[in-house]
Design an enzyme around this catalytic site. Structure first.
Site, PDB file in Angstrom:
ATOM      1  CG  PHE A   1      -0.274   0.056   2.556  1.00  0.00           C
ATOM      2  CD1 PHE A   1      -0.048   1.267   3.202  1.00  0.00           C
ATOM      3  CD2 PHE A   1       0.117  -1.194   3.454  1.00  0.00           C
ATOM      4  CE1 PHE A   1       0.617   1.373   4.302  1.00  0.00           C
ATOM      5  CE2 PHE A   1       0.660  -0.916   4.456  1.00  0.00           C
ATOM      6  CZ  PHE A   1       0.991   0.261   5.168  1.00  0.00           C
TER       7      PHE A   1
ATOM      8  CG  HIS B   1      11.713  14.223  -5.290  1.00  0.00           C
ATOM      9  ND1 HIS B   1      11.199  15.440  -5.159  1.00  0.00           N
ATOM     10  CD2 HIS B   1      11.048  13.495  -6.029  1.00  0.00           C
ATOM     11  CE1 HIS B   1      10.226  15.375  -6.046  1.00  0.00           C
ATOM     12  NE2 HIS B   1       9.954  14.323  -6.798  1.00  0.00           N
TER      13      HIS B   1
ATOM     14  CG  LEU C   1       7.806  10.710  -4.942  1.00  0.00           C
ATOM     15  CD1 LEU C   1       7.480   9.671  -5.649  1.00  0.00           C
ATOM     16  CD2 LEU C   1       7.959  11.867  -5.955  1.00  0.00           C
TER      17      LEU C   1
ATOM     18  CD1 TRP D   1       8.983   6.708  -8.625  1.00  0.00           C
ATOM     19  CD2 TRP D   1       8.807   5.159  -6.725  1.00  0.00           C
ATOM     20  NE1 TRP D   1      10.289   6.088  -7.928  1.00  0.00           N
ATOM     21  CE2 TRP D   1      10.013   5.370  -7.352  1.00  0.00           C
ATOM     22  CE3 TRP D   1       8.118   4.400  -5.908  1.00  0.00           C
ATOM     23  CZ2 TRP D   1      11.095   4.432  -6.418  1.00  0.00           C
ATOM     24  CZ3 TRP D   1       9.110   3.546  -5.087  1.00  0.00           C
ATOM     25  CH2 TRP D   1      10.710   3.739  -5.554  1.00  0.00           C
TER      26      TRP D   1
ATOM     27  CG  ASP E   1      -2.968  -3.040   5.248  1.00  0.00           C
ATOM     28  OD1 ASP E   1      -3.083  -1.921   4.967  1.00  0.00           O
ATOM     29  OD2 ASP E   1      -3.004  -4.178   4.826  1.00  0.00           O
TER      30      ASP E   1
END
Length: 560
Positions: free
Chosen positions: A160, A179, A181, A189, A270
C-alpha cells in the site's frame, strides 16, 4: 525460467546504469555501491487470513528480508566530510536506499509484502532513477526465487502506498536534497516500480499469467486509469483497476461468498488491517474483545453493515488514512503458473521450509551461532541429519528401557574463563564467540546474511535509532549500523557486496536521433511533428507588425 536464478548482486548490477549523461552533457562513470542484505529463515506465525467459520487457520510461515544500498562519500550529494574524519567512516560510505519485504508462505500461496522503502537523498538524482532500479530489481529477484522454489504455487506481490517524509532513515526528511513524493505521485511511482514484473519470463510449464491491480478507496475505474502504467507487455499482461482478492480466495480454497474478513489479508501497519480490527471489535470477533452480540452472530464471522468486499472498500473511503485530502493506493501483482494446480505439499513436512532441500545448492545452513546461520557443506549436513535420525527411538524400541536414574555430573576442572558482558536488550551471546564465524557469508539466497529473527530485530532497531540529517551524521550512522550488524553476527569485517551497474543508458543525442527517425522498426510511434512545415504567405516578412494608417487606401476626392 532458468533452473538457477542469478544472485541478488547480479540482478542489481543488470538493473543499475553503467553510465549516464547529465544535463551539462558530462559523461558519468558506471554507478556503483555496496549491497547489504539480511534475511531470516521461515518460521511459523499467525495466519495472514482469518479462517472462515468452521475451518482451521492456514499454516503460515514468515521470513523477513531487508536490503540496503550505500554509495561512496565522494559520490554522495551534499558536500564532503569535514577534514579529519576517520578513515573507517569514509570506507563504509553512506546509506542511500533501503527496502524491507515480508514473505508469507502457505500451502497454496506465497505473498510478498513490501513493508517499507525509504531513501536518504544522498544518491545523485541523475536519470534513470537508481531508487526505482534497486526496488524493482530486488522485488523481481525475490519473486523469481519463490518461483524457482515452488514452481506450481501462485506468487502475489502486495503493498500500500502512503506518503510520509521518512520511513527507515530518521532525520533524512531534514536533508534538502531528499525528494519526497505526495500521495498521488507515490502511487504512480510504485506502479512504475512493479511494472517490470509483468515481463517475468515464462516458467518451465508454459507462460505464466501475470496481472497488476490498483485500488484507491473513493476512486472509480475511470479515475484509476490515470494511475495505471501504459506500457505494452507481451502475452496480453496488463494492469487492471480493482483487486484480486476473490481470485486469491479461490486459490486458497475459500469461497468468494465467505465473510470479507476471511478474504482480506492483515499486514503490519496496514490501514485496512486497522479497519478490520475495529470491525472485529464491534461484533466481538477479536480474541480479547468483550461479548457484545449473540453467539450465533459471532459464529457467522460477519461484520455489521459491511457484508461484502465492495462495501468494505466503500467504507474505507471514510477512514482517516483515506480522507481529509489523503490518498492511499493498494497495489498487487499476481503471478499464476501456467499449470495452476494446487500442488502445495511443501508444507506437509514441518521441516521443509526451515531446512531447504539439498538439491538447491552446495551449501546449507546450520544454527551453530545464535544470530547467524553458518553455511556448511551439504554432505556434512546430510550426515548430521542421518545421525539425528539414527539416535531417535523407533516405535519398536522401548522408551521405558532407558535408565531413569540421573546421570552424575563430572566435577569441572581447568582454568576459569570469564564470560563476555551481556548487551542491553539482547541475547547474552549476540557478540559471538567463535572465530569460525569470520568470513562465512555464503547463504542459500545469494549475497546476504541468513540471520535469526532476534538478530534481525536488533539490526532494525539500531537503524531506527540513528540520524541521517546531514552527510557527516549519516556517514557516522552508516558505520555504526554496519559495525553493529557485524558484531551481532560475530563478523570481523564489512559484510557488504560491491555492485557495479551494467545497464546501458542512451545519451540524449541517440534519443533525439531515434525520435527523428521514427524510432525502431519494432512499433515505435512515428513523430511527424518535425516534418510538417507551414506555408509562408507572400510579403509576410515585409509587413509591419502594427497596422499603420498609411497602408490604408486613400478615399477618392470629389472635384467641385
Amino acid at each position: 525460467m532458468d533452473s538457477k536464478t542469478a544472485s541478488l548482486a547480479e540482478a542489481l548490477a543488470t538493473a543499475l546504469p553503467a553510465g549516464s549523461i547529465t544535463d551539462a552533457e558530462v559523461s558519468l562513470p558506471a554507478f556503483h555501491g555496496k549491497l547489504r542484505y539480511l534475511h531470516t529463515p521461515p518460521k511459523p506465525r499467525d495466519p495472514l487470513f482469518s479462517p472462515p467459520p468452521g475451518h482451521e487457520p492456514e499454516k503460515t510461515r514468515l521470513s523477513s528480508h531487508f536490503l540496503t544500498f550505500s554509495i561512496d562519500i565522494s559520490d554522495a550529494v551534499g558536500g564532503s566530510l569535514p577534514v579529519g574524519s576517520s578513515l573507517e567512516v569514509q570506507e563504509e560510505g553512506v546509506l542511500g536506499i533501503a527496502i524491507e519485504l515480508l514473505v508469507y508462505t502457505t500451502r497454496y500461496l506465497t505473498t510478498l509484502f513490501v513493508s517499507k522503502a525509504d531513501t536518504t537523498g544522498y544518491i545523485p538524482n541523475h536519470p534513470p532513477s537508481r531508487t526505482k532500479a534497486v526496488c524493482s530489481a530486488s522485488i523481481k529477484w525475490l519473486v523469481e526465487q519463490e518461483q524457482q522454489r515452488h514452481p506450481h504455487r501462485k506468487v502475489v506481490v502486495s503493498l500500500f502506498a502512503r506518503a510520509q517524509s521518512q520511513y527507515l532513515f530518521p532525520g533524512s526528511a531534514e536533508h534538502r536534497n531528499k525528494h519526497v513524493l505526495d500521495d498521488r505521485q507515490l502511487i504512480r511511482w510504485w506502479a512504475r516500480v512493479l511494472d517490470p514484473l509483468l515481463d517475468i519470463a515464462s516458467d518451465r510449464d508454459g507462460t505464466s499469467e501475470i496481472d497488476g491491480y490498483v485500488t484507491i478507496p473513493g476512486y472509480d475505474n475511470q479515475e484509476l486509469k490515470s494511475y495505471l502504467p501504459r506500457t505494452k507487455h507481451s502475452h496480453g499482461r496488463q494492469w487492471k483497476s480493482g483487486h484480486p482478492l476473490a481470485e486469491l480466495a479461490e486459490t486458497r480454497g475459500v469461497s468468494a461468498a465467505a465473510p470479507p474478513r476471511s478474504l482480506l489479508p492483515r499486514f503490519p501497519d496496514d490501514p485496512k488491517a486497522r479497519f478490520m480490527q475495529d470491525l472485529d471489535d464491534e461484533v466481538g470477533l477479536a480474541g480479547d474483545a468483550p461479548v457484545t452480540v449473540s453467539p450465533s452472530k459471532r459464529k457467522s464471522g460477519r461484520w455489521n453493515n459491511v457484508g461484502d468486499l465492495a462495501r468494505f472498500w466503500e467504507a474505507m473511503e471514510f477512514r482517516q488514512e483515506c480522507s481529509s485530502g489523503r490518498v492511499v493506493g493498494f497495489l498487487w501483482i499476481v503471478v499464476s503458473p501456467a499449470s495452476d494446480s494446487k500442488d502445495g505439499g511443501q508444507l506437509t513436512d514441518s521441516t521443509k521450509d526451515d531446512i531447504p532441500s539439498l538439491e538447491q545448492g552446495s551449501t546449507r545452513t546450520l544454527a551453530d551461532a545464535p544470530d547467524i546461520m553458518i553455511s556448511a557443506p551439504a554432505s556434512q549436513l546430510h550426515h548430521s541429519l542421518s545421525d539425528l535420525r539414527d539416535t531417535t527411538p523407533t516405535p519398536s524400541q522401548s522408551v521405558s528401557a532407558s535408565p531413569t536414574k540421573k546421570r552424575k555430573r563430572k566435577p569441572l576442572t581447568g582454568p576459569i574463563i570469564p564470560r563476555q558482558p551481556r548487551l542491553k536488550g539482547g541475547s547474552s551471546s549476540l557478540t559471538a564467540t567463535s572465530t569460525d564465524l569470520n568470513g562465512m557469508l555464503n547463504s542459500i539466497r545469494g549475497d546476504g546474511l541468513l540471520i535469526t529473527q532476534e538478530g534481525y530485530d536488533r539490526a532494525m532497531q539500531t537503524l531506527l535509532h540513528l540520524d541521517f540529517a546531514n552527510l557527516h551524521i549519516a556517514a557516522r550512522s552508516t558505520t555504526k549500523w554496519v559495525n553493529e550488524v557485524a558484531s551481532v553476527c560475530g563478523l570481523a569485517s564489512d559484510w557488504g557486496v560491491t555492485v557495479v551497474g551494467r545497464a546501458m543508458v542512451a545519451s540524449p543525442e541517440s534519443k533525439a536521433s531515434a525520435a527523428s527517425n521514427g524510432g525502431s522498426s519494432g512499433g515505435a510511434i512515428n513523430d511527424l511533428g518535425g516534418m510538417v512545415r507551414k506555408k509562408k504567405r507572400k510579403g509576410v516578412d515585409n509587413m509591419p507588425a502594427v497596422n499603420v494608417l498609411s497602408a490604408r487606401k486613400k478615399p477618392k476626392t470629389v472635384e467641385a
